[in-house]
Motif scaffolding. Structure first.
Motif, PDB file in Angstrom:
ATOM      1  N   SER A 137       0.815  -1.221   0.000  1.00 57.86           N
ATOM      2  CA  SER A 137       0.000   0.000   0.000  1.00 57.86           C
ATOM      3  C   SER A 137       0.847   1.268   0.000  1.00 57.86           C
ATOM      4  O   SER A 137       0.381   2.335  -0.422  1.00 57.86           O
ATOM      5  N   HIS A 140       1.382   3.853  -3.236  1.00 62.35           N
ATOM      6  CA  HIS A 140       0.265   4.741  -3.577  1.00 62.35           C
ATOM      7  C   HIS A 140       0.247   5.951  -2.654  1.00 62.35           C
ATOM      8  O   HIS A 140       0.064   7.093  -3.095  1.00 62.35           O
ATOM      9  N   ARG A 141       0.449   5.710  -1.364  1.00 61.81           N
ATOM     10  CA  ARG A 141       0.483   6.797  -0.388  1.00 61.81           C
ATOM     11  C   ARG A 141       1.648   7.748  -0.683  1.00 61.81           C
ATOM     12  O   ARG A 141       1.502   8.969  -0.618  1.00 61.81           O
TER      13      ARG A 141
END
Length: 256
Positions: A137, A140-141
């Protein structure tokens, strides 16, 4: 310029990912800058970005030390905090630290990466599944953060403060800085082969070898690099780390 400090490799990875997205070719390890006593002169058209782990809901002590001891000529900076879950008021503490050097913290961001703090009861590493989820994840952050730094708009908050930040940072981080780092309970097991890797990667040069065994001094900043990155899992911290897992970022030993 992006300056990072990293024990298990999370912040190092984040710093290099951010650099790629911003087309930034200057990525520096804070420990190297600190030990070389390098002076930093940041041009008006150059960004200064600090990337650091959150320790007990506050900024990594090594990065605080860098700002306090190294001459930095800059008007403004950005900060990206790497946390297992939440950051508390780490941004406010770091902003005050920068302000003492005449530097304005423009904005703070955070990204979750796998937990690695195993030196206190109630903490521990993430499950393998959760660790992988965070690693997958993160890009994307980081991309959202890169866009925000470049001046883009975002519809979501990019800093995770969490609940009771005043208590967590104001009390726990203060105790961490004054007490925890002075209590060094690291010790090597009989399985230690004296390879010296722990000494090589210690950012404060706090570990020395005596008759093939590592000895810890009194300048530990609890980055947990030594205990997690020992190739033989031969380091413990008192009895609290016994039976706990170890974690290091897949790319931590690579030259990025």
């Amino acid at each position: 310029m992006i300056i990072y400090t990293s024990g298990t490799g999370n912040s190092k990875s984040v710093a290099h990912q951010l650099a790629t997205m911003l087309h930034e070719d200057k990525v520096c390890d804070a420990a190297i800058l600190l030990h070389n006593d390098e002076k930093l002169d940041i041009a008006a058209d150059e960004r200064l970005i600090f990337v650091m782990p959150v320790h007990s809901w506050g900024p990594a002590l090594l990065m605080v030390r860098l700002v306090q001891r190294v001459k930095i000529k800059a008007d403004k900076a950005w900060a990206l905090f790497v946390c297992g879950d939440m950051c508390g008021n780490a941004d406010k503490v770091f902003a005050k630290c920068l302000a003492q050097k005449g530097i304005t913290l423009v904005e703070s961001y955070s990204v979750q990466m796998p937990n690695n703090y195993i030196l206190m009861k109630g903490f521990g590493i993430d499950s393998e599944e959760l660790a992988q989820e965070k690693l997958l994840s993160a890009p994307h952050r980081i991309a959202l953060i890169a866009d925000a730094i470049k001046g883009g708009q975002t519809s979501e908050s990019l800093y995770t403060r969490g609940g009771m930040p005043g208590i967590k940072t104001g009390l726990v981080y203060r105790l961490f800085g004054s007490l925890a780092v002075k209590k060094v309970d690291f010790h090597a097991l009989d399985s230690c082969v004296g390879c010296g890797h722990c000494a090589d990667i210690c950012p404060t040069h706090n570990i020395t070898l005596a008759e093939g065994r590592p000895i810890w001094g009194k300048d530990c900043v609890q980055c947990v690099a030594c205990i997690h990155r020992c190739p033989h899992n031969a380091i413990e911290y008192g009895s609290v780390s016994v039976g706990q897992g170890r974690y290091k970022h897949p790319d931590v030993e690579k030259k990025l």
